[in-house]
Design an enzyme around this catalytic site. Structure first.
Site, PDB file in Angstrom:
ATOM      1  N   ASN A 148      64.242  25.726  39.066  1.00  0.00           N
ATOM      2  CA  ASN A 148      63.282  26.502  38.008  1.00  0.00           C
ATOM      3  C   ASN A 148      64.067  26.016  36.656  1.00  0.00           C
ATOM      4  OD1 ASN A 148      61.789  28.186  36.502  1.00  0.00           O
ATOM      5  ND2 ASN A 148      62.797  30.141  37.140  1.00  0.00           N
ATOM      6  N   TRP A 149      63.367  25.340  35.745  1.00  0.00           N
ATOM      7  CA  TRP A 149      63.880  24.849  34.591  1.00  0.00           C
ATOM      8  C   TRP A 149      63.538  26.075  33.314  1.00  0.00           C
ATOM      9  CZ3 TRP A 149      61.970  19.159  33.951  1.00  0.00           C
ATOM     10  CH2 TRP A 149      62.485  18.444  34.816  1.00  0.00           C
ATOM     11  N   LYS A 150      62.751  26.918  33.682  1.00  0.00           N
ATOM     12  CA  LYS A 150      62.543  28.094  32.876  1.00  0.00           C
ATOM     13  C   LYS A 150      61.868  27.454  31.505  1.00  0.00           C
ATOM     14  CE  LYS A 150      65.381  31.244  34.999  1.00  0.00           C
ATOM     15  NZ  LYS A 150      66.487  32.497  34.917  1.00  0.00           N
ATOM     16  N   HIS A 166      58.147  36.242  39.292  1.00  0.00           N
ATOM     17  CA  HIS A 166      59.589  36.166  38.842  1.00  0.00           C
ATOM     18  C   HIS A 166      60.096  37.325  38.040  1.00  0.00           C
ATOM     19  CE1 HIS A 166      63.366  34.624  36.917  1.00  0.00           C
ATOM     20  NE2 HIS A 166      63.371  33.498  38.002  1.00  0.00           N
ATOM     21  N   GLU A 168      61.428  37.698  35.518  1.00  0.00           N
ATOM     22  CA  GLU A 168      61.254  37.521  34.082  1.00  0.00           C
ATOM     23  C   GLU A 168      59.881  37.948  33.583  1.00  0.00           C
ATOM     24  OE1 GLU A 168      65.051  34.578  33.678  1.00  0.00           O
ATOM     25  OE2 GLU A 168      63.076  33.648  33.438  1.00  0.00           O
ATOM     26  N   GLU A 226      65.792  37.078  44.455  1.00  0.00           N
ATOM     27  CA  GLU A 226      66.705  36.980  43.543  1.00  0.00           C
ATOM     28  C   GLU A 226      67.073  38.165  43.129  1.00  0.00           C
ATOM     29  OE1 GLU A 226      66.044  32.839  41.089  1.00  0.00           O
ATOM     30  OE2 GLU A 226      64.230  34.650  40.560  1.00  0.00           O
ATOM     31  N   GLY A 271      71.629  34.710  36.182  1.00  0.00           N
ATOM     32  CA  GLY A 271      72.223  34.223  34.962  1.00  0.00           C
ATOM     33  C   GLY A 271      73.623  35.165  34.713  1.00  0.00           C
ATOM     34  N   SER A 317      72.670  32.853  40.115  1.00  0.00           N
ATOM     35  CA  SER A 317      73.910  32.263  39.929  1.00  0.00           C
ATOM     36  C   SER A 317      74.363  31.433  41.134  1.00  0.00           C
ATOM     37  CB  SER A 317      74.989  33.497  39.669  1.00  0.00           C
ATOM     38  OG  SER A 317      74.823  34.199  38.519  1.00  0.00           O
ATOM     39  N   GLY A 358      68.504  28.225  38.905  1.00  0.00           N
ATOM     40  CA  GLY A 358      67.975  28.559  37.690  1.00  0.00           C
ATOM     41  C   GLY A 358      68.718  27.442  36.735  1.00  0.00           C
ATOM     42  N   GLY A 359      69.939  28.258  35.809  1.00  0.00           N
ATOM     43  CA  GLY A 359      70.394  27.086  34.751  1.00  0.00           C
ATOM     44  C   GLY A 359      71.176  26.190  35.294  1.00  0.00           C
TER      45      GLY A 359
END
Length: 263
Positions: free
Chosen positions: A13-15, A105, A107, A175, A181, A221, A242-243
């Site tokens: 997931n590149w966000k 999600h 967010e 999640e 993160g 994470s 994610g990141g």
């Protein structure tokens, strides 16, 4: 005990990162990195979830170079078409070769006030247009302290699956919000306990066949140094990353968990 035949799924997931040129370069580099490392026929599905503005460019590259990556979107509208400025219909996404859509999600729930009812509507919209919903559920640190690890995710999943056919193809992503993160990942034991409960919810709300085939991912994470420990758990079928998915070498190492840890 039934044999697990679920295909592992590592989804990036590149966000809100990478423009369409950067997206093309990233997918190319990821493909080359995995190919150079001998990642052929490992039985792991790789998915990339770029921003909406990148999807056409990534789809064109995947099709032209026959890159074996699944393409996903980070959201989908509950509506087919109409006066809904800024929204993207599942009908449009399916025409672009999109296979998966992230729905619910944390967010989106937090920053856009998405309710369980809206998440359910989006799940149904995705399925209507042939997309596989990646249904995200998870608890905050406050939820964890007040209700325990599984209560909030269970409630979210039950509502997301309301009225969904038992034959539907879905993916669930657990999640824990407190882990996203933060660098503070859930332990494999913690993740397994919740993922097992979520699988049981699928069995209760849909049916046992659906529970057996549905893939449950862990996200929060995730990195190459801990992915193997999650993938050893019986009810964890992959990761929503994610990141770390923005760092090609790191994401490739996560995808190759079978090679470097001997799972």
């Amino acid at each position: 005990m039934a044999v697990n035949t679920r295909t592992p799924f590592i989804a990036g997931n590149w966000k809100m990162n990478l423009d369409h040129l950067q997206a093309v370069a990233t997918v190319q580099k990821l493909h080359w990195t995995l190919k150079d490392a001998g990642h052929e026929g490992d039985g792991v599905e790789v998915g990339v979830f770029p921003p909406f503005t990148d999807i056409r460019s990534v789809q064109t590259l995947i099709d032209a170079d026959k890159i074996p990556f699944a393409l996903g979107s980070q959201d989908v509208s509950a509506h087919d078409s109409g006066a809904f400025t800024g929204e993207v219909s599942g009908a449009f996404l399916s025409k672009l070769g999109v296979t998966y859509a992230i729905i619910g999600h944390s967010e989106r729930r937090e920053y856009h006030s998405e309710s369980d009812e809206l998440v359910n509507a989006k799940v149904k919209a995705a399925l209507k247009h042939g997309l596989v919903p990646v249904i995200c559920v998870g608890e905050t640190a406050e939820d964890l302290e007040k209700f325990g690890a599984s209560a909030v995710p269970v409630g979210q999943l039950e509502k997301a699956l309301d009225g969904v056919s038992a034959s539907a193809d879905i993916v669930i992503a657990y999640e824990p919000v407190w882990a996203i993160g933060s660098g503070q990942a859930a332990t494999p034991t913690q993740a397994q306990e919740v993922c097992a409960v979520l699988r049981a919810v699928v069995g209760r709300v849909l049916d046992e066949d659906a529970a057996a085939r549905t893939r449950v991912l862990y996200g929060g994470s995730v990195k190459s140094s801990n992915i193997a420990s999650y993938m050893r758990e019986p009810d964890i079928d992959g990761a929503l990353v994610g990141g770390a998915s923005l760092v090609v070498d790191e994401f490739a190492a996560i995808v190759r968990f079978q090679k470097h840890v001997g799972v």
